[in-house]
Write a protein that holds these residues in place. Structure first.
Motif, short mmCIF file in Angstrom:
data_model
loop_
_atom_site.label_atom_id
_atom_site.label_comp_id
_atom_site.label_asym_id
_atom_site.label_seq_id
_atom_site.Cartn_x
_atom_site.Cartn_y
_atom_site.Cartn_z
N ASN A 55 -17.96 8.48 4.59
CA ASN A 55 -16.51 8.94 3.97
C ASN A 55 -15.74 8.01 3.42
OD1 ASN A 55 -17.45 11.55 4.63
ND2 ASN A 55 -16.21 11.43 6.89
N LEU A 56 -15.93 6.71 3.73
CA LEU A 56 -14.98 5.65 3.22
C LEU A 56 -15.57 4.78 1.88
CD1 LEU A 56 -13.94 4.22 6.80
CD2 LEU A 56 -12.77 5.94 5.40
N ASP A 57 -14.66 4.45 1.15
CA ASP A 57 -15.27 3.56 0.22
C ASP A 57 -14.22 2.36 -0.01
OD1 ASP A 57 -12.71 4.46 -1.43
OD2 ASP A 57 -13.86 6.33 -2.27
N THR A 58 -12.92 2.33 0.61
CA THR A 58 -12.12 1.12 0.58
C THR A 58 -11.58 0.56 1.74
OG1 THR A 58 -11.47 1.94 -1.54
CG2 THR A 58 -9.91 0.47 -0.52
N LEU A 59 -11.75 -0.50 2.16
CA LEU A 59 -11.06 -1.04 3.51
C LEU A 59 -10.00 -1.81 3.11
CD1 LEU A 59 -14.36 -1.99 5.58
CD2 LEU A 59 -13.24 0.07 5.71
N ILE A 60 -8.88 -1.68 4.00
CA ILE A 60 -7.48 -2.55 3.65
C ILE A 60 -7.45 -3.27 5.03
CG2 ILE A 60 -5.10 -2.29 3.17
CD1 ILE A 60 -5.83 0.73 2.20
N ASP A 61 -7.71 -4.82 4.78
CA ASP A 61 -7.72 -5.63 5.81
C ASP A 61 -6.19 -6.04 6.30
OD1 ASP A 61 -8.23 -7.45 7.73
OD2 ASP A 61 -9.63 -8.63 6.23
N ILE A 112 1.05 -1.14 0.13
CA ILE A 112 0.00 0.19 0.05
C ILE A 112 0.86 1.29 -0.22
CG2 ILE A 112 -1.96 1.25 1.25
CD1 ILE A 112 -2.64 -1.72 0.29
N THR A 113 1.31 1.84 -1.26
CA THR A 113 2.02 2.64 -1.29
C THR A 113 1.52 4.23 -1.17
OG1 THR A 113 2.06 2.61 -3.51
CG2 THR A 113 4.20 1.60 -2.34
N GLY A 114 0.33 4.33 -2.25
CA GLY A 114 -0.20 5.72 -1.95
C GLY A 114 -1.29 5.73 -0.98
N TRP A 115 -1.78 6.87 -0.55
CA TRP A 115 -3.14 6.81 0.12
C TRP A 115 -4.08 7.78 -0.02
CZ3 TRP A 115 -4.27 3.31 3.86
CH2 TRP A 115 -5.27 3.92 4.67
N ARG A 116 -5.45 7.47 -0.12
CA ARG A 116 -6.65 8.38 -0.90
C ARG A 116 -7.40 8.38 0.30
NH1 ARG A 116 -9.37 4.77 -2.66
NH2 ARG A 116 -11.08 6.54 -2.90
N GLU A 117 -8.04 9.75 0.60
CA GLU A 117 -8.99 9.95 1.31
C GLU A 117 -10.28 8.82 1.09
OE1 GLU A 117 -11.70 13.52 2.08
OE2 GLU A 117 -9.53 14.39 1.68
N GLY A 118 -10.80 8.26 1.75
CA GLY A 118 -11.68 7.00 1.35
C GLY A 118 -11.32 5.94 1.93
N ASN A 119 -9.93 5.72 2.04
CA ASN A 119 -9.26 4.51 2.50
C ASN A 119 -9.39 4.41 4.08
OD1 ASN A 119 -8.52 4.10 -0.16
ND2 ASN A 119 -6.16 4.29 0.25
N ALA A 120 -9.51 3.07 4.42
CA ALA A 120 -9.21 3.03 5.96
C ALA A 120 -8.60 1.43 6.27
CB ALA A 120 -10.76 3.07 6.73
N TRP A 121 -7.66 1.60 7.35
CA TRP A 121 -7.13 0.09 7.76
C TRP A 121 -8.35 -0.58 8.33
CZ3 TRP A 121 -2.71 -0.78 5.37
CH2 TRP A 121 -1.86 0.27 5.27
N LEU A 122 -8.51 -1.72 8.08
CA LEU A 122 -9.51 -2.49 8.94
C LEU A 122 -8.71 -3.45 9.88
CD1 LEU A 122 -12.45 -3.55 9.42
CD2 LEU A 122 -11.89 -5.23 7.25
N ALA A 123 -8.87 -3.49 11.14
CA ALA A 123 -8.33 -4.44 11.98
C ALA A 123 -9.45 -5.45 12.37
CB ALA A 123 -7.69 -3.78 13.26
N GLY A 124 -9.92 -5.42 13.61
CA GLY A 124 -10.98 -6.19 14.02
C GLY A 124 -12.31 -5.83 13.43
N GLY A 125 -12.47 -4.53 13.21
CA GLY A 125 -13.82 -4.03 12.62
C GLY A 125 -14.82 -3.92 13.45
N THR A 126 -14.59 -3.90 14.88
CA THR A 126 -15.59 -3.82 15.92
C THR A 126 -16.14 -2.55 15.98
OG1 THR A 126 -14.15 -3.48 17.94
CG2 THR A 126 -14.57 -5.72 17.23
#
Ligand code: FAD
Length: 272
Positions: free
Chosen positions: A41-47, A18-32
């Motif tokens: 505001n999010l369109d992409t989750l990065i697990d 994951i080199t670039g970063w866009r507004e709309g991305n979020a890291w997904l951890a446990g997701g709780t």
């Protein structure tokens, strides 16, 4: 909950992909938290689960926790006998408001990055003088003391896209004496105050860490255990009367009262 704005779920094998970063991305951890309410505001989750980082590694230097380590693994951890402060791991884990779903899925990194006053993994790692390793999307890894990470309610020093990679708890802190006090308005409710005192082998000093009652952790070191009056003065100098966190889990006045009360109990316990 269905997040109907999400268009893409990425599962990298390494965060370096994951080199670039866009507004709309979020890291997904446990997701709780991430999956518990709409995220318009999010369109992409990065697990993060595909990264396969080892959860917990104990060594003579201390304990290394991956950000993806689950809180239930922290709760179950048993340290060597010389790590006298290791019981803080289960005690802080129990201070988190946890249904069984949260208990099994929530991660240490997700809890820290949420940066809520009642973040029990923040309480644990600040009290145990941890150092966090942060991984920006471009540039070198950086290390920051846990106490400098959270800057306010739901605010921290992470730059956009920056990842919390790991948490190092030094053996020196794990080998201290400790006293913990915790309160919440309801059984298993969100913490109103979680206060920890630690003391090194000299049995003279006191490191007091105040969390949950304030928007961000407050830490005070005393070279010798102070008197009750000196402790109260030190707390007032660091936390003004309007510096306590006011929310549905307790008024600011209530949390100030708990802070004085628990800090004094901890002082008396460590003075013995
Ligand atoms: C009913 C309920 C009760 C809760 N009670 C509490 C409570 O008492 N105390 C408390 O602190 N929280 C509470 N939470 C909030 C949340 O569930 C916890 O903070 C949990 O520990 C978050 O961890 P997670 O792994 O599920 O994070 P996620 O929900 O996956 O992520 C949380 C946030 O952190 C970011 N993130 C996650 N990992 C990283 C990383 N390694 N690097 C950078 N950013 C990252 C995500 O992008 C997201 O913004 C509660 C939530 C619910 C639904």
């Amino acid at each position: 909950m269905d997040l109907n704005t999400i268009r893409k779920l990425e599962r990298p094998a390494s965060a370096a992909e994951i080199t670039g970063w866009r507004e709309g991305n979020a890291w997904l951890a446990g997701g709780t938290w991430l999956l518990s309410e709409p995220q318009p505001n999010l369109d992409t989750l990065i697990d993060l689960q595909g990264l396969d980082w080892p959860s917990l590694e104990a060594s003579p230097a201390g304990l290394e926790l991956a950000a993806t380590c689950r809180i239930e693994e922290v709760e179950r951890f048993k340290g060597p006998p010389e790590w006298t402060a290791a019981p803080l791991l289960p005690e802080c884990s129990h201070a988190l408001l946890m249904s069984f779903k949260i208990a099994h899925e929530a991660t240490v990194g997700g809890n820290i990055c949420m940066s809520l006053p009642a973040g029990a993994m923040i309480s644990l790692t600040t009290a145990l003088e941890a150092v966090y390793t942060l991984w920006p999307r471009s540039g070198a890894l950086r290390k920051v003391p846990a106490i400098d990470f959270v800057t306010g309610n739901n605010r921290n020093i992470l730059a956009p896209g920056e990842l919390l990679r790991s948490i190092h708890i030094p053996a020196s802190a794990l080998s201290k004496r400790f006293a913990l006090r915790h309160a919440s308005l309801t059984h298993l409710g969100r913490s109103a105050a979680l206060i920890v005192g630690t003391q090194d082998k000299s049995a003279r000093d006191m490191l007091l860490t105040i969390t949950a009652a304030t928007p961000r952790p407050v830490q005070m070191h005393f070279a010798t255990v102070p008197t009750a009056a000196a402790l109260r003065r030190a707390i007032d100098e660091r936390i003004p009367a309007d510096g306590y966190f006011d929310d549905v889990h307790g008024s600011a006045d209530y949390k100030r009262h708990l802070t004085y009360h628990f800090a004094e109990q901890i002082r008396a316990e460590l003075a013995r």
